[in-house]
Motif scaffolding. Structure first.
Motif, mmCIF file in Angstrom:
data_model
loop_
_atom_site.group_PDB
_atom_site.id
_atom_site.type_symbol
_atom_site.label_atom_id
_atom_site.label_comp_id
_atom_site.label_asym_id
_atom_site.label_seq_id
_atom_site.Cartn_x
_atom_site.Cartn_y
_atom_site.Cartn_z
ATOM 1 N N CYS A 88 -4.719 13.474 8.084
ATOM 2 C CA CYS A 88 -4.608 12.301 7.210
ATOM 3 C C CYS A 88 -5.478 11.157 7.719
ATOM 4 C CB CYS A 88 -3.152 11.850 7.113
ATOM 5 S SG CYS A 88 -2.059 12.985 6.243
ATOM 6 N N ARG A 108 -11.883 15.647 -2.344
ATOM 7 C CA ARG A 108 -13.124 14.872 -2.363
ATOM 8 C C ARG A 108 -12.898 13.401 -2.692
ATOM 9 N NH1 ARG A 108 -17.501 18.089 -2.097
ATOM 10 N NH2 ARG A 108 -17.218 20.321 -2.471
ATOM 11 N N GLU A 109 -11.681 13.023 -3.039
ATOM 12 C CA GLU A 109 -11.383 11.647 -3.398
ATOM 13 C C GLU A 109 -10.448 11.039 -2.368
ATOM 14 O OE1 GLU A 109 -9.700 12.382 -7.214
ATOM 15 O OE2 GLU A 109 -11.575 12.021 -8.263
ATOM 16 N N PRO A 110 -10.368 9.695 -2.323
ATOM 17 C CA PRO A 110 -9.461 9.054 -1.366
ATOM 18 C C PRO A 110 -7.990 9.392 -1.662
ATOM 19 C CG PRO A 110 -11.049 7.482 -2.249
ATOM 20 C CD PRO A 110 -11.171 8.709 -3.078
ATOM 21 N N VAL A 111 -7.197 9.458 -0.626
ATOM 22 C CA VAL A 111 -5.743 9.641 -0.744
ATOM 23 C C VAL A 111 -5.081 8.436 -0.090
ATOM 24 C CG1 VAL A 111 -3.757 11.040 -0.070
ATOM 25 C CG2 VAL A 111 -5.885 12.149 -0.781
ATOM 26 N N ASP A 112 -4.224 7.756 -0.837
ATOM 27 C CA ASP A 112 -3.599 6.540 -0.324
ATOM 28 C C ASP A 112 -2.344 6.825 0.486
ATOM 29 O OD1 ASP A 112 -5.535 5.024 -1.605
ATOM 30 O OD2 ASP A 112 -4.357 4.846 -3.447
ATOM 31 N N HIS A 170 -9.098 11.537 7.026
ATOM 32 C CA HIS A 170 -9.409 11.428 5.602
ATOM 33 C C HIS A 170 -9.252 9.986 5.089
ATOM 34 C CE1 HIS A 170 -10.221 13.268 1.736
ATOM 35 N NE2 HIS A 170 -9.247 12.576 1.186
ATOM 36 N N GLY A 171 -8.743 9.089 5.922
ATOM 37 C CA GLY A 171 -8.610 7.704 5.513
ATOM 38 C C GLY A 171 -7.339 7.386 4.756
ATOM 39 N N VAL A 172 -6.296 8.199 4.920
ATOM 40 C CA VAL A 172 -5.009 7.929 4.279
ATOM 41 C C VAL A 172 -4.455 6.603 4.800
ATOM 42 C CG1 VAL A 172 -2.618 8.734 4.059
ATOM 43 C CG2 VAL A 172 -4.511 10.361 3.891
ATOM 44 N N GLN A 173 -3.824 5.827 3.926
ATOM 45 C CA GLN A 173 -3.367 4.497 4.310
ATOM 46 C C GLN A 173 -1.946 4.475 4.870
ATOM 47 O OE1 GLN A 173 -3.912 2.146 0.769
ATOM 48 N NE2 GLN A 173 -6.135 2.058 1.011
ATOM 49 N N SER A 228 -2.974 7.444 -5.349
ATOM 50 C CA SER A 228 -3.033 8.896 -5.149
ATOM 51 C C SER A 228 -2.079 9.275 -4.027
ATOM 52 C CB SER A 228 -4.460 9.344 -4.802
ATOM 53 O OG SER A 228 -4.950 8.630 -3.679
ATOM 54 N N ARG A 247 0.829 -1.204 0.000
ATOM 55 C CA ARG A 247 0.000 0.000 0.000
ATOM 56 C C ARG A 247 0.869 1.262 0.000
ATOM 57 N NH1 ARG A 247 -5.139 -0.329 3.881
ATOM 58 N NH2 ARG A 247 -3.680 0.535 5.388
#
Length: 1008
Positions: A292, A270-274, A295-298, A213, A207
């Motif tokens: 982060c 507005r979109e996912p960020v990895d 926002h769901g950053v991995q 992104s 990941r």
């Protein structure tokens, strides 16, 4: 029942774990403060999951339920929760029961267990991880079995129990499936646990290396600065995903930076960020991490400095960074990192301070130092080498070399693993993973900070007490190729990535310089290889002569590898010519590609263009896999930023004369730390200095030409051949390949840990429990007396020859008569023990008179009996004196050592080491790997000793310390090995409370 107030909160049960999808979560005991979290968690569970848990509709928890599920005594009733972002996503609890299924206390050893996982988090492997942890807790509390009632339709939960690897029984009664699990770990349960660990940790790295992104947090409005440099590198490298620039200081009307969307916070995206690249001052990092996480950053790559490398306050800041990131399920590379690179065409990620990523290749490179990373990248690029992935992890507070070993093990784009380490946080796990990866592809390690005795600044890891020579032996046991320098690291990596593994140590040498050939011959002998007589082609040899000679050498069944030496040749007019390097390179490639697959290395002097031509691959096809990799863009200089933003790289000579490799093609099939030197600052990337001797080598590239040791060679394809500026460097790389190939062949024949019928494991455990219970508390442990030592060792079939005290001459005579003549009289005072050279031992005393004379001489020479502590012992058969030791290192675990007693081991350090548990094959290797081993096998006409008995002794000692972690040291000295049998004349054992053995417990991320 014991009130909860009498049991302290078990903080050691807390753990961070990596889940199946690569995210992280925290496991911890449930407390009385968790009532609201529990209610909120339950409200988000579906009606179906609630039905599976309670066997009936159960829409909400009553106050009584909440009290019961949050109040535990941590002995007979235990509850664990999995949290993400501080909120519950799963729970498990056990209740101790008696034979009738009623609540009970110890000594009842069975418990009923039940799980509940929030629907949104099902399928992430949470229940499997929870089962590992609750089982470890139960074993600690004396529970040996779990019982569970599961509805037949609840297939997911049944599968969790079935796949755990524990011994289990199942039956169907009253409409439900009853499962009973024996919690004693088995080989299968350990294999299951480690397999899940590998897949989860590899996924977490994937990941980080393959995001769709990326957000660069800290990219400024104006050119310059670390954040803006990384943003520019991402775009210039052709990253295939979406890129965002994030900076809280950006004005509201600024919509773009360098052509990508610019925002003040990730919340505006507005979109996912990895993946987030964090390049802000350390004091602002917590706010960035929270942004982060929400926002769901991995994952995070933290370039910021000011952490553990800066002192105690920074160390605590670093720990908080990891805690905060993991609470959101994110993993962290860094802090103080240089960045990551992935050259895969589908990604093309250059999230680093290196403006020019390396050519695509088959080498995976991990460093713990930014400066060394810069040097390695520069050297590899200059020599036409290619990488699959690059990671410079800085302080490596979270993601470490162990994680990348897990990833590279299965990575089809990586054939050789290179690691520069300055600390190893979990040596036990590292050697296990390195052995596993080494079975399918070479692992080469250069270790810095070998002799400092402490971890480098910024590395908050346990410090090993074992010497570097021991560490090297343990790495060799795991199949790791140890490089003494960074130059050797890359030299070995280039050969291994471009050439097949040699089948043996026989090396052919050919070239147009007799002197250079002789130097190569001497270097082979120095490295323990078996060189064939050098073939001198004379200085008039032309490229076609090299082609013919190389093809002939490769076709010779008595040759396993070839070193080609080349100097400028004499032309037709009698003048010296450097010639066209491309012509010679083509000739050598042609010969190699049409001959049996054997490794070839070139040593050259002042031949213009040869190294560059050799480094130009005619193909970049991977060693295995149907789709060849596309060719790279060619070598380019690498720039980078050193500590605090300043350009920094080792001051090393240019690699221009050493770069080069001959070829690509399908490489050998394999079966199958530190102070971060880069940080934050306002400085801009500057060109790194030349780095041949710090990392330059002959080139790398896409695979070699064969299938490796012991396998049928693949059809050869034209490829790269490594070139070296010195014979010693080429020969050492070949020797490392020979040693690795030999290890691979031996590793294919797995040894075993034998069982001995006379070992009394439970009896030994009782002795240890009794002795530790009687001793006064001391974290350093307690040394056992002679009688207790003899009893404990005897439980494992290790007999120690008895000794009788001799406080006076008369007692010495009585002891001798009791034991039977001949006898030995020796001192046992600590300062004289095992010091025969000081006269503290008298041997072969045949009668009373000799005993009295020896006693008088001993006391006259060395002191009073009360000081000497003399003892009498029956003489053992003559043989070779050896020493067997086992110690528990806090970082590496149990280490078994062997050598000859006396000068060989004490003065010369001639000891061999292996990690426990030792197999029968490793025991045989152990006694043969010391330099003085010939003395055991009949040196100069002496009788060989009973090595089988010695191997058995090593295996018994290994079993003893492996079965009983309370044994922190064992020393058997001397062990006299005769032609038949052996005698243990002296022994000492030390016990201490058992240390934590993280690598054998449930999966957990390290917490430094």
């Amino acid at each position: 029942m014991t009130p909860p107030s009498q049991h302290a909160y078990p903080a050691h049960w807390e753990a961070d774990v990596v889940l199946r999808d690569g995210g992280t979560a925290r496991v911890r005991p449930i407390t009385t403060d968790d009532a609201e979290r529990l209610v909120s968690f339950y409200e988000q569970v579906s009606d179906e999951s609630k039905y599976y848990r309670f066997f009936a509709p159960y829409p909400r928890l009553s106050d009584k339920d909440v009290y019961r599920f949050t109040h535990h005594d941590y002995v007979d009733r235990v509850g664990l929760a999995v949290t993400v972002g501080g909120e519950f996503v799963a729970t498990v609890r056990y209740d101790r029961i008696d034979a009738r299924g009623m609540p009970a206390s110890a000594p009842a050893d069975e418990a009923e267990v039940a799980f509940l996982v929030q629907d949104a988090h099902q399928g992430r492997g949470i229940a499997s991880a929870l089962l590992e942890h609750i089982a470890a807790v139960a074993r600690e509390r004396g529970i040996r079995r779990f019982a569970a009632e599961v509805l037949p339709a609840n297939n997911k939960m049944i599968k969790v129990f079935r796949d755990a690897g524990f011994t289990q029984k199942r039956n169907f009664e009253d409409g439900s499936v009853r499962l009973v699990l024996d919690l004693e770990p088995t080989a299968e349960s350990l294999a299951v646990q480690r397999g899940r660990e590998q897949r989860a940790e590899a996924r977490s790295v994937q990941r980080l290396l393959g995001p769709s992104s990326v957000a660069v947090v800290g990219a400024g409005r104006t050119a310059g600065g670390v954040g803006r440099a990384v943003l520019r590198n991402l775009l210039d490298g052709g990253f295939t995903g979406r890129v965002y620039a994030v900076n809280l200081a950006l004005p509201p009307d600024l919509a773009e930076i360098d052509g990508v969307p610019a925002v003040r916070s990730l919340a505006e995206i507005r979109e996912p960020v990895d993946l987030a690249i964090v390049a802000v001052p350390a004091e602002r990092v917590p706010d960035v991490v929270a942004d982060c996480g929400e926002h769901g950053v991995q994952g995070l790559v933290v370039l910021s400095a000011g952490y553990a490398e800066s002192g105690p306050a920074g160390r605590e800041r670093q720990r908080e960074l990891v805690r905060q990131a993991r609470s959101y399920g994110m993993r962290v590379i860094g802090p103080n990192a240089f960045g990551v690179i992935n050259t895969a065409p589908a990604v093309r990620l250059n999230a680093s301070l290196a403006p020019e990523p390396p050519e695509r290749g088959r080498i995976g490179l991990f460093t713990q130092s930014g400066a060394i990373g810069i040097a390695l990248l520069a050297g590899l690029v200059r020599r036409g080498a290619g990488l699959s992935t690059f990671i410079s992890a800085g302080n490596r507070a979270d993601v470490s070399g162990n994680d990348f070993l897990q990833y590279w093990h299965d990575d089809p784009d990586t054939d050789v693993v290179l690691l520069y380490l300055e600390s190893i946080g979990n040596p036990r796990k590292f050697t296990r993973l390195a052995r596993r990866t080494g079975a399918v592809k070479p692992v080469v390690v250069a270790k810095g900070a070998r002799h400092s005795g402490s971890a480098p600044p910024g590395h908050a890891v346990p410090v090993t007490r074992i010497p570097d020579a021991t560490v090297s032996a343990l790495l060799s046991q795991a199949g790791v190729i140890r490089a003494d320098t960074v130059t050797e690291l890359v030299d070995a990596g280039l050969l291994l990535s471009t050439q097949p593994l040699p089948a043996g140590p026989h090396v052919a040498i050919l070239g147009n310089s007799e002197s250079l050939g002789l130097l190569t011959y001497d270097a082979c002998l120095t490295e323990g290889l078996r060189p064939l007589p050098p073939l001198d082609l004379t200085t008039s040899a032309r490229p076609e002569d090299f082609r013919t000679a190389l093809a002939t050498a490769l076709a010779d069944p008595g040759c396993d590898a070839v070193v080609v030496t080349a100097i400028p040749w004499v032309g037709d007019n009698g003048t010296t010519e450097s010639g066209d390097g491309e012509v010679l390179a083509t000739a050598l490639r042609d010969a190699a590609s049409t001959s049996p697959a054997k490794p070839v290395a070139v040593v050259h002097v002042e031949i213009g263009g040869l190294a560059k031509a050799l480094s130009a691959a005619t193909t970049t096809a991977p060693r295995r896999g149907p789709v060849p990799a596309p060719p790279g863009e060619g070598p380019a200089p690498v720039q980078g930023v050193g500590k605090h933003g300043s350009a920094e790289a080792p001051d090393v000579p240019s690699a221009d004369d050493a770069r080069g490799v001959l070829g690509g093609g399908s490489a050998p099939s394999a079966a199958g730390a530190s102070s971060g030197d880069s940080g934050m600052g306002d400085a801009r990337p500057a060109p790194a200095s030349s780095a041949d001797d710090a990392g330059g080598v002959s080139g790398d590239g896409a695979g070699g030409r064969g299938s490796g040791a012991g396998a049928t060679p693949a059809a050869p394809t034209p490829g790269r051949i490594p070139a070296y500026p010195a014979a010693e460097r080429a020969v050492r790389a070949i020797r490392q390949a020979v040693s690795y190939a030999q290890w691979r062949r031996q590793a294919a024949e797995l040894g075993k840990v034998p069982e001995y019928d006379d070992i009394d494991e439970s009896g030994a455990a009782g002795v240890i429990e009794r002795l530790l219970g009687a001793a006064s508390p001391d974290p350093r442990g307690v040394g056992l007396g002679d009688d207790d030592t003899r009893e404990l060792l005897g439980r494992y079939g290790i007999a120690v020859r008895p000794t009788l005290p001799a406080p006076g001459a008369d007692r010495a005579v009585e002891a001798a008569a009791r034991l039977g003549y001949p006898v030995a009289l020796k001192t046992t005072a600590p300062h004289l023990r095992h010091r025969a050279d000081l006269g503290g031992v008298r041997l072969d005393l045949a009668d009373e008179a000799q005993v009295r004379t020896a006693y008088r001489e001993l006391t006259d020479l060395l002191g009073a009996p009360a000081e000497l502590l003399p003892v009498v012992q029956a003489m053992a058969p003559r043989g070779v004196d050896t020493v067997v030791r086992a110690v528990i290192d806090p970082a590496a675990g149990a280490v078994l050592s062997f050598g000859l007693a006396g000068v060989a081991s004490e003065l010369l350090g001639d000891l061999a080491h292996r990690l426990v548990p030792v197999t029968d094959r490793e025991a045989a290797e152990l006694l043969r790997s010391i330099r003085t081993a010939p003395l055991l096998f009949g040196w100069r006409g002496s009788a060989p000793v009973d090595t089988a008995a010695l191997e058995e002794l090593l295996l018994r000692v290994s079993r003893l310390v492996d079965d009983h972690p309370e044994i922190v040291s064992v020393a058997l000295e001397p062990v006299v090995v005769a032609a038949r049998g052996l005698s243990v004349l002296g022994a000492s054992v030390r016990l201490a409370p058992p240390p934590s053995r993280d690598d054998l417990g449930p999966r957990r991320l390290p917490s430094y």
